[in-house]
Design a protein around this motif. Structure first.
Motif, mmCIF file in Angstrom:
data_model
loop_
_atom_site.group_PDB
_atom_site.id
_atom_site.type_symbol
_atom_site.label_atom_id
_atom_site.label_comp_id
_atom_site.label_asym_id
_atom_site.label_seq_id
_atom_site.Cartn_x
_atom_site.Cartn_y
_atom_site.Cartn_z
ATOM 1 N N PHE A 34 0.752 -1.183 -0.164
ATOM 2 C CA PHE A 34 0.174 0.194 -0.308
ATOM 3 C C PHE A 34 0.893 1.156 -0.254
ATOM 4 C CE2 PHE A 34 -2.753 -3.426 2.300
ATOM 5 C CZ PHE A 34 -3.606 -3.518 0.934
ATOM 6 N N ALA A 35 1.812 1.072 -0.406
ATOM 7 C CA ALA A 35 2.915 2.571 -0.169
ATOM 8 C C ALA A 35 3.279 3.078 -1.143
ATOM 9 C CB ALA A 35 4.399 1.778 0.613
ATOM 10 N N LYS A 36 3.401 4.538 -0.954
ATOM 11 C CA LYS A 36 3.508 5.144 -1.967
ATOM 12 C C LYS A 36 4.798 5.412 -2.357
ATOM 13 C CE LYS A 36 -0.359 8.551 -1.635
ATOM 14 N NZ LYS A 36 -0.668 10.614 -2.138
ATOM 15 N N ARG A 37 5.488 4.266 -4.292
ATOM 16 C CA ARG A 37 6.148 4.290 -4.185
ATOM 17 C C ARG A 37 6.796 6.261 -4.666
ATOM 18 N NH1 ARG A 37 4.619 -0.386 -3.033
ATOM 19 N NH2 ARG A 37 6.176 -1.704 -3.133
ATOM 20 N N ASN A 38 6.081 7.327 -5.407
ATOM 21 C CA ASN A 38 6.121 7.760 -6.136
ATOM 22 C C ASN A 38 6.218 9.128 -5.099
ATOM 23 O OD1 ASN A 38 2.990 7.705 -5.449
ATOM 24 N ND2 ASN A 38 2.878 8.948 -7.705
ATOM 25 N N ASN A 39 6.607 8.746 -4.323
ATOM 26 C CA ASN A 39 5.995 10.562 -2.953
ATOM 27 C C ASN A 39 6.920 10.183 -2.058
ATOM 28 O OD1 ASN A 39 5.404 13.410 -2.602
ATOM 29 N ND2 ASN A 39 3.266 13.024 -1.970
ATOM 30 N N ILE A 40 8.127 9.645 -1.735
ATOM 31 C CA ILE A 40 8.990 8.727 -0.842
ATOM 32 C C ILE A 40 9.403 10.325 0.156
ATOM 33 C CG2 ILE A 40 10.707 7.742 0.410
ATOM 34 C CD1 ILE A 40 9.881 5.632 -1.620
ATOM 35 N N LEU A 41 9.114 10.975 1.074
ATOM 36 C CA LEU A 41 9.632 12.550 1.329
ATOM 37 C C LEU A 41 11.089 11.693 2.173
ATOM 38 C CD1 LEU A 41 9.289 15.380 2.303
ATOM 39 C CD2 LEU A 41 8.711 14.054 4.085
ATOM 40 N N ILE A 42 12.010 13.107 1.910
ATOM 41 C CA ILE A 42 13.390 12.260 2.622
ATOM 42 C C ILE A 42 13.711 13.768 3.878
ATOM 43 C CG2 ILE A 42 16.066 12.432 2.872
ATOM 44 C CD1 ILE A 42 15.647 10.430 -0.107
ATOM 45 N N ILE A 43 13.046 13.354 5.007
ATOM 46 C CA ILE A 43 13.759 15.150 5.851
ATOM 47 C C ILE A 43 15.405 15.221 6.198
ATOM 48 C CG2 ILE A 43 13.506 16.405 7.708
ATOM 49 C CD1 ILE A 43 10.734 15.192 7.027
ATOM 50 N N ARG A 44 16.051 15.800 5.907
ATOM 51 C CA ARG A 44 17.274 15.880 5.239
ATOM 52 C C ARG A 44 17.628 17.682 6.287
ATOM 53 N NH1 ARG A 44 20.958 14.237 0.992
ATOM 54 N NH2 ARG A 44 20.003 12.314 1.428
ATOM 55 N N ASP A 45 19.206 17.875 7.008
ATOM 56 C CA ASP A 45 19.655 18.623 7.834
ATOM 57 C C ASP A 45 20.669 19.249 6.792
ATOM 58 O OD1 ASP A 45 19.313 20.499 9.409
ATOM 59 O OD2 ASP A 45 20.072 19.422 11.379
ATOM 60 N N ILE A 46 20.902 20.455 6.889
ATOM 61 C CA ILE A 46 21.616 20.607 5.770
ATOM 62 C C ILE A 46 22.160 22.075 6.558
ATOM 63 C CG2 ILE A 46 22.023 21.533 3.953
ATOM 64 C CD1 ILE A 46 20.771 19.515 2.688
ATOM 65 N N GLN A 47 23.273 21.734 7.690
ATOM 66 C CA GLN A 47 24.196 23.408 8.207
ATOM 67 C C GLN A 47 22.583 24.004 9.101
ATOM 68 O OE1 GLN A 47 25.394 25.368 5.283
ATOM 69 N NE2 GLN A 47 27.561 24.214 4.343
ATOM 70 N N GLY A 48 21.991 22.915 9.652
ATOM 71 C CA GLY A 48 20.864 23.346 10.564
ATOM 72 C C GLY A 48 19.562 23.194 10.221
ATOM 73 N N LEU A 49 19.677 23.681 8.633
ATOM 74 C CA LEU A 49 18.327 23.786 8.052
ATOM 75 C C LEU A 49 17.122 22.588 8.045
ATOM 76 C CD1 LEU A 49 18.532 26.895 6.515
ATOM 77 C CD2 LEU A 49 16.721 26.330 6.690
ATOM 78 N N LYS A 50 16.648 22.288 8.368
ATOM 79 C CA LYS A 50 15.921 21.005 7.691
ATOM 80 C C LYS A 50 15.598 21.153 6.110
ATOM 81 C CE LYS A 50 14.960 18.680 11.785
ATOM 82 N NZ LYS A 50 16.478 18.319 11.934
ATOM 83 N N THR A 51 15.191 20.352 5.230
ATOM 84 C CA THR A 51 14.993 20.518 4.031
ATOM 85 C C THR A 51 13.730 19.255 3.627
ATOM 86 O OG1 THR A 51 16.553 19.169 3.213
ATOM 87 C CG2 THR A 51 17.001 21.187 3.057
ATOM 88 N N PHE A 52 12.828 19.543 3.017
ATOM 89 C CA PHE A 52 11.833 18.269 2.808
ATOM 90 C C PHE A 52 11.777 18.292 1.497
ATOM 91 C CE2 PHE A 52 11.082 20.888 6.690
ATOM 92 C CZ PHE A 52 10.549 19.727 7.674
ATOM 93 N N ASN A 53 12.416 16.492 0.798
ATOM 94 C CA ASN A 53 12.452 16.369 -0.476
ATOM 95 C C ASN A 53 11.977 14.965 -0.926
ATOM 96 O OD1 ASN A 53 15.002 18.723 -0.388
ATOM 97 N ND2 ASN A 53 15.482 17.103 1.125
ATOM 98 N N ARG A 54 10.934 15.376 -1.588
ATOM 99 C CA ARG A 54 9.763 14.470 -2.340
ATOM 100 C C ARG A 54 11.025 13.767 -3.312
ATOM 101 N NH1 ARG A 54 5.023 13.390 1.158
ATOM 102 N NH2 ARG A 54 4.873 15.675 2.085
#
Length: 136
Positions: A58-78
């Motif tokens: 049932f997982a969405k394979r086309n919309n996985i979210l990766i939350i990454r901390d880049i120099q203290g800033l959170k980035t949200f990447n699909r």
């Protein structure tokens, strides 16, 4: 900086840094969500998903979210892992402390009522069949 400080005491110092406890968190619609620790620092998204027991059906394979901390800033990447060019993405290899979140498709949310409906349909079918057999 380390190389410069060591150059005072050593001739042409070489520094190798390895991360011994590389950690990522995989949450959402996977078989075993949680924090995963790896022994090496070259971990792909597929490695992390594999260690988490893989995606459920049932997982969405086309919309996985990766939350990454880049120099203290959170980035949200699909991320869309169904596309072949994903392996060239900067998110193919995970960074230390990345969070991977796999969303559910709405199909699973809507299918929760189906077992109840099938149970009632079965009971109704048995009662209807019994009534027809008794009246003949």
């Amino acid at each position: 900086m380390l190389k410069q400080k060591l150059a005072v005491h050593l001739i042409d110092p070489v520094i190798n840094i390895k991360i011994l406890n590389f950690k990522v968190t995989v949450l959402g619609d996977v078989a075993s969500p949680g924090v995963i620790t790896f022994g090496n620092h070259r971990v792909t998204l597929f490695d992390a998903l594999g260690f988490a027991g893989d995606l459920t059906i049932f997982a969405k394979r086309n919309n996985i979210l990766i939350i990454r901390d880049i120099q203290g800033l959170k980035t949200f990447n699909r991320i869309d892992i169904t596309k072949a060019d994903f392996v060239n993405s900067p998110f193919y290899y995970l960074d230390q402390n990345d969070l991977v979140y796999v969303e559910q498709r709405k199909l699973k949310i809507n299918s929760v009522a189906l077992p109840t409906i099938s149970l009632y349909a079965s009971i109704f079918g048995i009662l209807l069949t019994s009534a027809i057999l008794l009246t003949r």
